[in-house]
Design a protein around this motif. Structure first.
Motif, PDB file in Angstrom:
ATOM      1  N   THR A  95       0.839  -1.204   0.000  1.00 63.10           N
ATOM      2  CA  THR A  95       0.000   0.000   0.000  1.00 63.10           C
ATOM      3  C   THR A  95       0.871   1.250   0.000  1.00 63.10           C
ATOM      4  N   ASP A  96       1.917   1.262   0.833  1.00 61.82           N
ATOM      5  CA  ASP A  96       2.804   2.425   0.855  1.00 61.82           C
ATOM      6  C   ASP A  96       3.609   2.546  -0.434  1.00 61.82           C
ATOM      7  N   LEU A  97       4.014   1.430  -1.022  1.00 64.15           N
ATOM      8  CA  LEU A  97       4.730   1.499  -2.292  1.00 64.15           C
ATOM      9  C   LEU A  97       3.831   2.085  -3.384  1.00 64.15           C
ATOM     10  N   GLU A  98       2.560   1.665  -3.389  1.00 63.39           N
ATOM     11  CA  GLU A  98       1.632   2.227  -4.380  1.00 63.39           C
ATOM     12  C   GLU A  98       1.478   3.733  -4.190  1.00 63.39           C
ATOM     13  N   ARG A  99       1.475   4.170  -2.948  1.00 62.46           N
ATOM     14  CA  ARG A  99       1.329   5.603  -2.684  1.00 62.46           C
ATOM     15  C   ARG A  99       2.594   6.376  -3.060  1.00 62.46           C
ATOM     16  N   ILE A 100       3.748   5.740  -2.936  1.00 64.33           N
ATOM     17  CA  ILE A 100       4.965   6.379  -3.447  1.00 64.33           C
ATOM     18  C   ILE A 100       4.820   6.600  -4.952  1.00 64.33           C
ATOM     19  N   VAL A 157      16.194   4.137   8.720  1.00 60.55           N
ATOM     20  CA  VAL A 157      15.305   4.842   7.795  1.00 60.55           C
ATOM     21  C   VAL A 157      14.349   5.752   8.565  1.00 60.55           C
ATOM     22  N   ILE A 158      13.825   5.244   9.665  1.00 55.37           N
ATOM     23  CA  ILE A 158      12.895   6.036  10.473  1.00 55.37           C
ATOM     24  C   ILE A 158      13.569   7.305  10.982  1.00 55.37           C
ATOM     25  N   VAL A 159      14.778   7.165  11.471  1.00 59.35           N
ATOM     26  CA  VAL A 159      15.518   8.329  11.984  1.00 59.35           C
ATOM     27  C   VAL A 159      15.841   9.304  10.851  1.00 59.35           C
ATOM     28  N   ASP A 160      16.195   8.778   9.670  1.00 58.54           N
ATOM     29  CA  ASP A 160      16.566   9.639   8.539  1.00 58.54           C
ATOM     30  C   ASP A 160      15.414  10.529   8.081  1.00 58.54           C
ATOM     31  N   ASP A 161      14.192  10.115   8.358  1.00 60.69           N
ATOM     32  CA  ASP A 161      13.040  10.916   7.927  1.00 60.69           C
ATOM     33  C   ASP A 161      13.019  12.287   8.603  1.00 60.69           C
ATOM     34  N   ASP A 162      13.589  12.394   9.789  1.00 66.06           N
ATOM     35  CA  ASP A 162      13.636  13.695  10.466  1.00 66.06           C
ATOM     36  C   ASP A 162      14.426  14.709   9.638  1.00 66.06           C
ATOM     37  N   ASN A 208       7.190   4.530   6.566  1.00 66.21           N
ATOM     38  CA  ASN A 208       6.136   3.570   6.889  1.00 66.21           C
ATOM     39  C   ASN A 208       6.565   2.138   6.554  1.00 66.21           C
ATOM     40  N   VAL A 209       7.200   1.972   5.390  1.00 66.28           N
ATOM     41  CA  VAL A 209       7.688   0.642   5.009  1.00 66.28           C
ATOM     42  C   VAL A 209       8.650   0.118   6.073  1.00 66.28           C
TER      43      VAL A 209
END
Length: 230
Positions: A95-100, A157-162, A208-209
């Motif tokens: 679902t998140d890949l489709e939204r990308i 990846v989560i941290v890099d989003d900041d 999210n992934v």
């Protein structure tokens, strides 16, 4: 993750393996779509614009295929809890890949509007390409984390989003300042803000992934929580 990767039934292993391979294939299509959209942004390339938009249909079709395969696998195999985490995680990941892919299409459409108006988007906001580079790395690493079932890489990846969020806010501030200083740039600036927002949202979906990978591997739901690398 030995219990996820190996089961008494070799056929079940093959079915799970095909499902994971399909997710990675979809991820590869999405990565290429984003890269093509950013190529369009840099060059006002009509081919890249239309290719980005057209590819979205293939991504949508693959999402539906993976969803159908996942539902069939659950019905046929009645998997245990740990395998259900993998299958449900896969459903959320696609679902998140489709939204990308949807965000990449938005970028291409925004570029088309700007280029059709005779402007060059990179002259106004070249830093978007740097932002795009960061979110493409996040996307690649989130897919690598899924491929290897690597929760530590997912945490990164989560941290890099900041950093992506902070860079997006800087771009937004500069664009708003430009509009205030010169109201003739408002139309162009609004299109570029739309593009910048789409790029930033790609980073959100890559995050999210990564969160879904942590759920698959560790059984923990880290969505909506501040998460630090141990």
């Amino acid at each position: 993750m030995e219990d996820i990767l190996h089961h008494q039934s070799s056929q079940f292993d093959e079915e799970l393996g095909r499902l994971r391979s399909d997710v990675l294939r979809m991820g590869g299509l999405v990565e290429n779509q984003v890269a093509t959209a950013i190529e369009a942004y840099g060059a006002c390339d009509p081919r890249a614009i239309e290719e980005t938009i057209a590819r979205d249909q293939d991504i949508n079709a693959l999402e539906k295929q993976i969803d159908d395969e996942s539902a069939q696998l659950i019905a046929r195999r009645q998997p245990t809890a740990v395998d259900l985490r993998l299958v449900f995680g896969i459903i959320k990941i696609v679902t998140d890949l489709e939204r990308i892919g949807d965000e990449a299409k938005k970028i291409a459409k925004g570029v088309r509007r700007i280029c059709d108006a005779g402007s060059n988007p990179t002259q106004f906001a070249p830093s978007i390409r740097q932002l795009a580079k960061a979110v493409m790395i996040m996307t690649r690493e989130s897919l690598d984390a899924f491929a290897r079932l690597d929760s530590a890489l997912a945490q990164k990846v989560i941290v890099d989003d900041d950093g992506v969020d902070a860079e997006y806010k800087e771009i937004l501030h500069r664009l708003v300042t430009d509009m205030i200083d010169d109201n003739t740039t408002i139309g162009l600036a609004m299109d570029i803000i739309w593009i910048a927002r789409a790029v930033e949202r790609i980073g959100d979906h890559a995050k999210n992934v990564a969160e879904h990978v942590i759920f698959i591997v560790d059984g923990r739901d880290v969505r909506h929580n501040a998460y630090q690398i141990d």
